[in-house]
Design a protein around this motif. Structure first.
Motif, PDB file in Angstrom:
ATOM      1  N   LYS A   1      30.567 -20.677  55.905  1.00  0.00           N
ATOM      2  CA  LYS A   1      30.912 -19.491  56.270  1.00  0.00           C
ATOM      3  C   LYS A   1      32.563 -19.571  55.789  1.00  0.00           C
ATOM      4  O   LYS A   1      32.862 -18.588  55.267  1.00  0.00           O
ATOM      5  CB  LYS A   1      30.870 -18.984  57.611  1.00  0.00           C
ATOM      6  CG  LYS A   1      29.472 -19.345  58.092  1.00  0.00           C
ATOM      7  CD  LYS A   1      29.462 -19.009  59.749  1.00  0.00           C
ATOM      8  CE  LYS A   1      28.079 -19.019  60.413  1.00  0.00           C
ATOM      9  NZ  LYS A   1      28.212 -19.042  61.791  1.00  0.00           N
ATOM     10  N   VAL A   2      33.360 -20.330  56.070  1.00  0.00           N
ATOM     11  CA  VAL A   2      34.773 -20.290  55.623  1.00  0.00           C
ATOM     12  C   VAL A   2      34.955 -20.551  54.204  1.00  0.00           C
ATOM     13  O   VAL A   2      35.671 -19.502  53.504  1.00  0.00           O
ATOM     14  CB  VAL A   2      35.548 -21.728  56.442  1.00  0.00           C
ATOM     15  CG1 VAL A   2      36.968 -21.864  55.838  1.00  0.00           C
ATOM     16  CG2 VAL A   2      35.227 -21.527  57.921  1.00  0.00           C
ATOM     17  N   VAL A   3      34.248 -21.442  53.424  1.00  0.00           N
ATOM     18  CA  VAL A   3      34.368 -21.312  52.109  1.00  0.00           C
ATOM     19  C   VAL A   3      33.919 -19.991  51.385  1.00  0.00           C
ATOM     20  O   VAL A   3      34.789 -19.357  50.457  1.00  0.00           O
ATOM     21  CB  VAL A   3      33.577 -22.334  51.408  1.00  0.00           C
ATOM     22  CG1 VAL A   3      33.500 -22.229  49.865  1.00  0.00           C
ATOM     23  CG2 VAL A   3      34.110 -23.703  52.097  1.00  0.00           C
ATOM     24  N   ASN A   4      32.845 -19.423  51.858  1.00  0.00           N
ATOM     25  CA  ASN A   4      32.474 -18.144  51.253  1.00  0.00           C
ATOM     26  C   ASN A   4      33.565 -16.979  51.478  1.00  0.00           C
ATOM     27  O   ASN A   4      33.773 -16.214  50.750  1.00  0.00           O
ATOM     28  CB  ASN A   4      31.059 -17.717  51.936  1.00  0.00           C
ATOM     29  CG  ASN A   4      29.917 -18.547  51.431  1.00  0.00           C
ATOM     30  OD1 ASN A   4      29.987 -19.146  50.111  1.00  0.00           O
ATOM     31  ND2 ASN A   4      28.864 -18.504  52.016  1.00  0.00           N
ATOM     32  N   ARG A   5      33.841 -17.034  52.918  1.00  0.00           N
ATOM     33  CA  ARG A   5      35.070 -16.132  53.050  1.00  0.00           C
ATOM     34  C   ARG A   5      36.372 -16.322  52.415  1.00  0.00           C
ATOM     35  O   ARG A   5      36.978 -15.255  51.852  1.00  0.00           O
ATOM     36  CB  ARG A   5      35.346 -16.225  54.707  1.00  0.00           C
ATOM     37  CG  ARG A   5      36.326 -15.514  55.148  1.00  0.00           C
ATOM     38  CD  ARG A   5      37.904 -15.939  55.196  1.00  0.00           C
ATOM     39  NE  ARG A   5      38.909 -15.077  55.461  1.00  0.00           N
ATOM     40  CZ  ARG A   5      40.291 -15.312  54.949  1.00  0.00           C
ATOM     41  NH1 ARG A   5      40.417 -16.552  54.383  1.00  0.00           N
ATOM     42  NH2 ARG A   5      40.997 -14.535  55.360  1.00  0.00           N
ATOM     43  N   ASP A   6      36.504 -17.350  52.224  1.00  0.00           N
ATOM     44  CA  ASP A   6      38.003 -17.645  51.576  1.00  0.00           C
ATOM     45  C   ASP A   6      38.068 -17.321  49.849  1.00  0.00           C
ATOM     46  O   ASP A   6      38.794 -16.749  49.233  1.00  0.00           O
ATOM     47  CB  ASP A   6      38.257 -19.183  51.472  1.00  0.00           C
ATOM     48  CG  ASP A   6      38.910 -19.682  52.716  1.00  0.00           C
ATOM     49  OD1 ASP A   6      39.178 -18.709  53.533  1.00  0.00           O
ATOM     50  OD2 ASP A   6      38.889 -20.743  53.146  1.00  0.00           O
ATOM     51  N   LEU A   7      36.709 -17.634  49.385  1.00  0.00           N
ATOM     52  CA  LEU A   7      36.479 -16.999  48.056  1.00  0.00           C
ATOM     53  C   LEU A   7      36.542 -15.557  47.919  1.00  0.00           C
ATOM     54  O   LEU A   7      37.148 -15.052  46.825  1.00  0.00           O
ATOM     55  CB  LEU A   7      34.922 -17.505  47.256  1.00  0.00           C
ATOM     56  CG  LEU A   7      35.014 -19.327  46.908  1.00  0.00           C
ATOM     57  CD1 LEU A   7      33.733 -19.273  46.532  1.00  0.00           C
ATOM     58  CD2 LEU A   7      35.992 -19.341  45.702  1.00  0.00           C
ATOM     59  N   SER A   8      35.785 -14.945  48.564  1.00  0.00           N
ATOM     60  CA  SER A   8      35.824 -13.429  48.891  1.00  0.00           C
ATOM     61  C   SER A   8      37.233 -12.815  48.843  1.00  0.00           C
ATOM     62  O   SER A   8      37.561 -11.752  48.402  1.00  0.00           O
ATOM     63  CB  SER A   8      34.896 -12.858  49.804  1.00  0.00           C
ATOM     64  OG  SER A   8      35.683 -13.085  51.234  1.00  0.00           O
ATOM     65  N   VAL A   9      38.120 -13.547  49.478  1.00  0.00           N
ATOM     66  CA  VAL A   9      39.533 -13.155  49.416  1.00  0.00           C
ATOM     67  C   VAL A   9      40.380 -13.562  48.385  1.00  0.00           C
ATOM     68  O   VAL A   9      41.322 -12.952  47.954  1.00  0.00           O
ATOM     69  CB  VAL A   9      40.201 -13.682  50.998  1.00  0.00           C
ATOM     70  CG1 VAL A   9      41.523 -13.448  50.908  1.00  0.00           C
ATOM     71  CG2 VAL A   9      39.388 -12.979  52.068  1.00  0.00           C
TER      72      VAL A   9
END
Length: 724
Positions: A519-527
């Protein structure tokens, strides 16, 4: 600004070199080392349930193991373990406990560790400590117990030591060998390719020396920054730092050296040629370094602490390398002069450059066909990015002939795969009192029906009784994508629905942590990706003084990133049939493809603008830009892509995936985007590409081409007018 800098550095090289030495010595001896953490969960935000579970576990069970190994015992004849054999295993556990291995809490065995089918029996080995010192002690304990087990176990039984700690110990050698191969091959490759291009030993050795010195200083600067900005890194940073410095360092060195040789061939003396070269590429290197540094700094927006720490660290490295390339490199070249190219005399000769001339004519003459063809290729590759799957099972990527890998296979003859990595469910009393045994028993009974659960272990209460730990053993590999998805989407929510009254439930353990990490990695890439794109656009706007150019250059950069992801998916998930790819591959590609690959787009775009300012019409400007910058981009791209491709020699699949993917990304950035797509689109847009600036406005009319009979007429290196 760059003209003044170039004149000072070239005319006073010793001042520059001495200044670098003084600064380097002060930094190396006075700056502290970087703050480090060794466990990836330490970089996770505290808001996630798996991290909260870890905190509750450490508070309720102070003696809880930080790491675990296990000994898998079976009969040498393959028959079921007898009661007498089981008694010998229990006695062996006690004998091993009495040896007091450092960092080992003890050895636990008994009837409960005997497999239901009696194929194997387990000796559990809990260990303490997570820092590098503790890990070293744990590794030594694994080696020592492997020597001692045969003597304490006796005849008729055989044993293998496994678990994450043992696997780390076994794979450390494999990883070290792989990195040694990669590092050695990288040095040989860089030196060999530059030697092949320039046929000059000094030209090949100079960048290696400069980059190594810069790395020493940069490492200490990062240490200072980690204390001032309060961030921590891990051991992986050093590997990434080395790759980044060699990547951008080789690029910037070639930018200077190619332009220096070009000016010498134009007839300028060695000092004037070097001053002009540094002046011309100064803006390009500064803009490229600024774009990469800004892209890296965007990582500070990441929730995952490790990525956030990479941001300032790598930005410092790139800025240091940019400054080195415009000061120390020219100073050394000023002292060496044309001896840099010794013993080759090619720097005196005008090359025919038929390949770059033909390539330039093709791109400038048929820009629509080139743009459509390369664009279609990139879009087709990018389509594969939608099928990317993250893989968190690191062990499967290491050699499977080690003792720890064999122990895992033996264990699965009698226990579910999830035994080594249980899902840890914590029941915490909401009123501070003890959790009732009846509530625990009821929960355990219901937990047997949870999705994917093979076995429910007995509840273990804390000393106060206010927290009870219940381990759920999964039926399948706890580290694969299916299990991570299972815990995130099914098991976790289902467990919360059967939470006993008066308690709060936490789902923890490695599988849950990986789920939250996803979840964190996906969130970080989206930002990170959109912010990085915006910053690159602003830097291109400042460099080119154009609103239009960034509107197609930034999407081109993002398309290159997506195409690289897609190519990786096609090769590994498609052709090789792997379940997924290393979970942090998108971030790796962000670092090395989106960031470093921007170098080539900036170089070709700057040359396109330069040719347009000389008065050439758009298609002719595109042809000349490819002719002049093509060899530089090709050489830099070839060296960098080949450097990463060396990682394919490693025995570890993680390194192989990184090597192929990054090499492919660099190749696409250099040989497709910079040499074909960007100049062809610029040619199609014409002078509008530079609106509202004056990049498309000629400073003067271009000098007429030489007559056709002139052998230098089609030579891009021939001196023609004000370009020189």
């Amino acid at each position: 600004m760059f003209a003044r800098l170039a004149r000072f550095v070239v005319r006073h090289p010793w001042y520059t070199i001495v200044a670098w030495l003084i600064i380097g010595v002060l930094v190396v001896f006075l700056a502290p080392g970087a703050k480090k953490k060794s466990d990836q969960k330490d970089f996770m935000p505290s808001k996630y349930e798996s991290i909260q579970a870890t905190k509750v576990l450490s508070e309720a069970f102070p003696q809880h193991e930080d790491a675990t190994a296990f000994v898998v015992v079976k009969r040498t004849d393959g028959a079921p373990i007898t009661p007498a054999d089981s008694a010998k295993v229990t006695a062996a556990a006690k004998a091993l406990t009495d040896k007091h291995y450092k960092s080992v809490q003890g050895f636990m065995a008994g009837p409960q560790t005997l497999a239901p089918n009696k194929a194997v029996q387990i000796i559990s080995v809990p260990m303490t400590g997570t820092d590098s010192k503790a890990q070293k002690a744990q590794g030594q304990a694994i080696k020592d117990m492997r020597k001692d087990i045969p003597s304490v176990l006796g005849s008729g039984l055989t044993a293998k030591v496994g678990g994450d700690t043992a696997a780390f110990t076994d794979n450390e050698k494999s990883f070290a060998q792989s990195m040694a191969i990669v590092s050695g091959a990288t040095f040989i490759l860089i030196i060999g390719l530059i030697l092949l291009i320039f046929r000059a030993p000094l030209a090949a050795l100079l960048p290696i020396l400069v980059i190594m010195l810069t790395e020493v200083v940069t490492t200490k600067l990062i240490g200072l920054a980690s204390h001032l900005l309060n961030f921590s890194t891990d051991d992986s940073l050093q590997i990434i730092l080395t790759i980044v410095l060699f990547g951008v360092g080789a690029d910037y060195y070639l930018f200077v050296l190619f332009r220096y040789r070009e000016r010498l061939r134009a007839g300028e003396d060695k000092k004037t040629a070097l001053i002009t070269a540094v002046e011309r590429v100064g803006e390009v290197i500064t803009s490229a370094a600024a774009a990469i540094a800004a892209t890296f700094l965007v990582l500070m927006l990441a929730s995952f602490g490790l990525f956030a720490a990479w941001g300032p660290s790598l930005a410092i490295a790139v800025v240091a390398m940019g400054i080195t390339s415009l000061t120390l490199v020219p100073a050394l070249l000023s002292l060496l002069g044309t001896a840099t190219f010794w013993p080759s005399k090619s720097w005196k000769k005008q090359p025919k450059a038929r390949a770059s001339v033909s390539l330039g004519k093709f791109v400038g003459g048929r820009p629509l066909i080139v743009a459509l063809g390369t664009g279609a290729l990139m879009i087709a590759l990018a389509a594969g990015a939608f099928s990317f799957k993250a893989d968190y099972d690191f062990q499967s990527g290491f050699p499977q002939n080690t003792e720890s890998a064999q122990a895992a296979k033996d264990m699965q003859k009698g226990f579910p795969p999830g035994l080594t990595t249980p899902v840890q469910v914590l029941l915490k009393s909401t009123d501070g009192g003890a959790v009732p045994k009846t509530s625990v028993a009821e929960f355990r009974e219901k937990a047997k029906t949870l999705p994917g659960v093979g076995t429910v272990q007995p509840g273990v209460p804390s000393a106060k009784g206010d927290v009870v730990r219940v381990d759920l053993l999964l039926k399948q590999n706890p580290n694969d994508n299916a299990s991570i998805t299972l815990v995130k989407d099914k098991l976790g929510p289902a467990a919360h629905k059967i939470t006993p009254a008066g308690t709060k439930l936490y789902v923890g353990g490695a599988t849950a942590i990986y789920s939250d990490m996803n979840k964190v990695v996906n969130r970080d890439l989206s930002v990170i990706l959109p912010v990085a794109a915006a910053l690159i656009a602003l830097i291109l706007l400042a460099l080119l003084r154009s609103i239009v150019a960034p509107l197609y250059l930034v999407p081109a950069v993002l398309l290159g990133f997506a195409a690289t992801m897609g190519a990786s998916v096609f090769v590994f998930q498609g052709i090789q049939g792997t379940e997924g790819e290393i979970f942090h591959l998108p971030i790796m590609l962000y670092l090395f493809v989106l960031a470093i690959g921007t170098d080539y787009n900036i170089l070709i775009t700057a040359r396109l603008r330069e040719e347009a300012k000389e008065g050439h019409e758009p298609r002719r400007a595109a042809a000349l830009a490819v002719q002049h910058s093509g060899p530089t981009i090709a050489a830099a791209g070839l060296i960098l892509a080949a450097t990463f491709s060396v990682m394919l020699l490693a025995k570890v699949s993680m390194l192989q995936q990184m090597g192929f993917s990054i090499a492919m990304g660099i190749a696409l950035s250099a040989f497709v985007m910079a040499l074909f797509l960007v100049p062809s689109i610029t040619a199609l847009l014409g002078r509008a590409a530079w609106w509202p600036g004056h990049g498309g406005t000629a400073r003067r009319a271009p000098v007429q081409a030489a007559p056709p009979q002139d052998p230098m007429a089609d030579n891009p290196y021939a001196p023609t007018g004000s370009r020189y």
